[in-house]
Enzyme design. Structure first.
Site, PDB file in Angstrom:
ATOM      1  N   ASP A  89       5.535  -9.434  -6.508  1.00 46.37           N
ATOM      2  CA  ASP A  89       5.130 -10.684  -5.853  1.00 46.37           C
ATOM      3  C   ASP A  89       3.757 -11.135  -6.378  1.00 46.37           C
ATOM      4  O   ASP A  89       3.271 -12.210  -6.036  1.00 46.37           O
ATOM      5  CB  ASP A  89       5.165 -10.576  -4.321  1.00 46.37           C
ATOM      6  N   SER A  90       3.168 -10.330  -7.274  1.00 48.85           N
ATOM      7  CA  SER A  90       1.983 -10.782  -8.017  1.00 48.85           C
ATOM      8  C   SER A  90       2.289 -12.067  -8.779  1.00 48.85           C
ATOM      9  O   SER A  90       1.374 -12.769  -9.197  1.00 48.85           O
ATOM     10  CB  SER A  90       1.505  -9.693  -8.988  1.00 48.85           C
ATOM     11  N   ASP A 109      10.204  -7.165  -5.652  1.00 52.00           N
ATOM     12  CA  ASP A 109       9.336  -7.064  -4.476  1.00 52.00           C
ATOM     13  C   ASP A 109       9.908  -7.870  -3.317  1.00 52.00           C
ATOM     14  O   ASP A 109      10.377  -8.999  -3.505  1.00 52.00           O
ATOM     15  CB  ASP A 109       7.953  -7.643  -4.811  1.00 52.00           C
ATOM     16  N   LYS A 117      11.189  -3.219  -3.479  1.00 52.50           N
ATOM     17  CA  LYS A 117       9.928  -2.546  -3.114  1.00 52.50           C
ATOM     18  C   LYS A 117       9.317  -3.250  -1.919  1.00 52.50           C
ATOM     19  O   LYS A 117       9.370  -4.483  -1.827  1.00 52.50           O
ATOM     20  CB  LYS A 117       8.945  -2.588  -4.290  1.00 52.50           C
ATOM     21  N   GLU A 173       5.811  -2.944   0.967  1.00 53.84           N
ATOM     22  CA  GLU A 173       4.484  -2.356   1.170  1.00 53.84           C
ATOM     23  C   GLU A 173       4.367  -1.757   2.564  1.00 53.84           C
ATOM     24  O   GLU A 173       4.867  -2.340   3.539  1.00 53.84           O
ATOM     25  CB  GLU A 173       3.405  -3.443   0.997  1.00 53.84           C
ATOM     26  N   GLU A 181      -1.451   2.407  -5.080  1.00 54.67           N
ATOM     27  CA  GLU A 181      -2.380   1.412  -5.640  1.00 54.67           C
ATOM     28  C   GLU A 181      -3.810   1.654  -5.176  1.00 54.67           C
ATOM     29  O   GLU A 181      -4.072   1.775  -3.958  1.00 54.67           O
ATOM     30  CB  GLU A 181      -1.933  -0.017  -5.243  1.00 54.67           C
TER      31      GLU A 181
HETATM   32  O1  KIV Z   1       3.246  -7.318  -7.165  1.00 60.16           O
HETATM   33  C1  KIV Z   1       2.993  -6.464  -8.035  1.00 60.16           C
HETATM   34  O2  KIV Z   1       2.916  -6.760  -9.231  1.00 60.16           O
HETATM   35  C2  KIV Z   1       2.804  -5.096  -7.592  1.00 60.16           C
HETATM   36  C3  KIV Z   1       2.211  -4.135  -8.581  1.00 60.16           C
HETATM   37  C4  KIV Z   1       0.814  -4.488  -8.842  1.00 60.16           C
HETATM   38  C5  KIV Z   1       2.399  -2.743  -8.175  1.00 60.16           C
HETATM   39  O3  KIV Z   1       3.074  -4.788  -6.482  1.00 60.16           O
END
Ligand code: KIV
Length: 277
Positions: free
Chosen positions: A44-45, A83, A112, A114, A181
Site C-alpha cells: 500500500d506504499s 497489502d 498482508k 499490519e 519493519e
Molecule cells: O507497503 C509496503 O510497501 C510495505 C513494505 C514497506 C513492507 O508494507
C-alpha cells in the site's frame, strides 16, 4: 517457476535468504520477475510512491485491486502478495470479503496485514478460510500516528518484548511469513530464531530470513524522503528527467521527429495526389 509457501519455509531452514520487492504495475512487475526476485509485494506504499498521497491511510480497496491485477499480468511466474489497505480488515467480515477479492479478482497468492495481538482473530479467520497471510509488525505505517510517527519500534525492553510476543502470536494464528519493519537488529534476530516461519526485514538488520524494499526507493524514483534503511541502487528519476528534457528540447528545435521516425509517400502517389487537385 513460482515459489510456494513450503518452499519459503525450506529456504529459511536451508539459510537461503528470501528476496521481496514491491511492484505496482505491469512493467515494474515484469522487471522484478526478470531479475529473479522471489516474491513481489503490491504494497500500500503505492499510495505514496505512485499516487502521491501523504501516507498509506487513504489507499482504497479499489486502488489495491487495480494495481494487484496489473502486477499479476506482469509477473505470472512470481508469488504475489497484496497489502490489505487501512480499514479493509477492521472486522472479520470485512477482512474475509476484502482478502477474498484480492485473491479472486486481483490474482494475489497471499495478503498482508499490519498489526500484532490486535489482529490475531482476523488472521485466524482468514487462514481458516484458506487465505495465506503475511503479518507485518514493528513500525506499521497504517497506524503510525498511534506509534508516535514513523519511528523505530522496540527500542526499550517493554516494547521489544511486545514485538517478540506479537511475532509468536502471528505464527500461531497461521501467518506463513512475517514482515519486520524498523526494529533493532537484535530484536529481529531473536524473532527470526524463535519462529519457524520466515521473517522479512525492512530496516530490521541482516539476521532476518529475507529482505524487502520499495521499488521506487531502490531505483531512485521517489525523492520526497529516504529512510535510513533504504539503499539506492540507481538514480532512474534523474535519468528520466534528462531524457524528457531532451525530448522537450528536440521538439522545440525541430530536431525530432527525424526522417527515421516519419512516414512518407512514393513520388508516384505524391504526383497523383497533387495532380488530382
Ligand atoms: O507497503 C509496503 O510497501 C510495505 C513494505 C514497506 C513492507 O508494507
Amino acid at each position: 517457476m513460482k515459489k510456494t509457501i513450503p518452499e519459503f519455509e525450506k529456504m529459511k531452514q536451508a539459510g537461503e535468504k528470501i528476496t521481496m520487492l514491491t511492484a505496482y504495475d505491469y512493467p515494474s512487475a515484469q522487471w522484478v520477475e526478470a531479475a529473479g526476485v522471489d516474491t513481489i509485494l503490491v504494497g500500500d506504499s503505492l499510495g505514496m510512491v505512485v499516487l502521491g498521497y501523504d501516507s498509506t491511510v487513504p489507499v482504497t480497496m479499489e486502488e489495491m485491486l487495480h494495481h494487484t491485477k496489473a502486477v499479476r499480468r506482469g509477473a505470472m511466474q512470481t508469488f504475489v502478495i497484496a497489502d490489505m489497505p487501512f480499514m479493509s480488515y477492521a472486522t472479520a467480515d470485512l477482512a474475509l470479503m476484502n482478502a477474498g477479492r484480492l485473491i479472486k479478482e486481483g490474482g494475489a497468492d497471499a495478503v498482508k496485514l499490519e498489526g500484532g495481538f490486535n489482529v490475531i482473530p482476523i488472521v485466524q479467520t482468514l487462514t481458516n478460510a484458506g487465505i495465506p497471510i503475511v503479518g507485518h509488525i514493528g513500525l506499521t505505517p497504517q497506524t503510525a500516528n498511534q506509534l508516535g510517527g514513523f519511528k523505530v519500534q522496540g527500542r526499550d525492553l517493554e516494547s521489544a518484548k511486545r514485538i517478540v510476543k506479537d511475532g509468536l502470536a502471528l505464527e500461531q494464528a497461521g501467518a506463513f511469513l512475517l514482515v519486520l519493519e524498523a526494529i533493532p537488529k537484535q530484536v529481529a534476530g531473536q524473532i527470526s530464531v524463535n519462529l519457524k516461519i520466515p521473517t522479512i526485514g525492512i530496516g530490521a538488520g541482516l539476521d532476518c530470513d529475507g529482505q524487502v524494499l520499495v521499488f521506487h526507493d531502490i531505483l531512485g524514483l521517489f525523492e520526497r524522503f529516504r529512510p535510513k534503511f533504504v539503499k539506492q541502487y540507481a538514480q532512474l528519476g534523474d535519468e528520466a528527467v534528462q531524457a524528457i528534457r531532451s525530448y522537450h528540447e528536440e521538439v522545440k528545435s525541430s530536431v525530432f521527429p527525424a526522417d527515421e521516425h516519419t512516414f512518407g509517400l512514393s513520388d508516384e502517389v505524391i504526383e497523383k495526389l497533387y495532380g488530382d487537385k
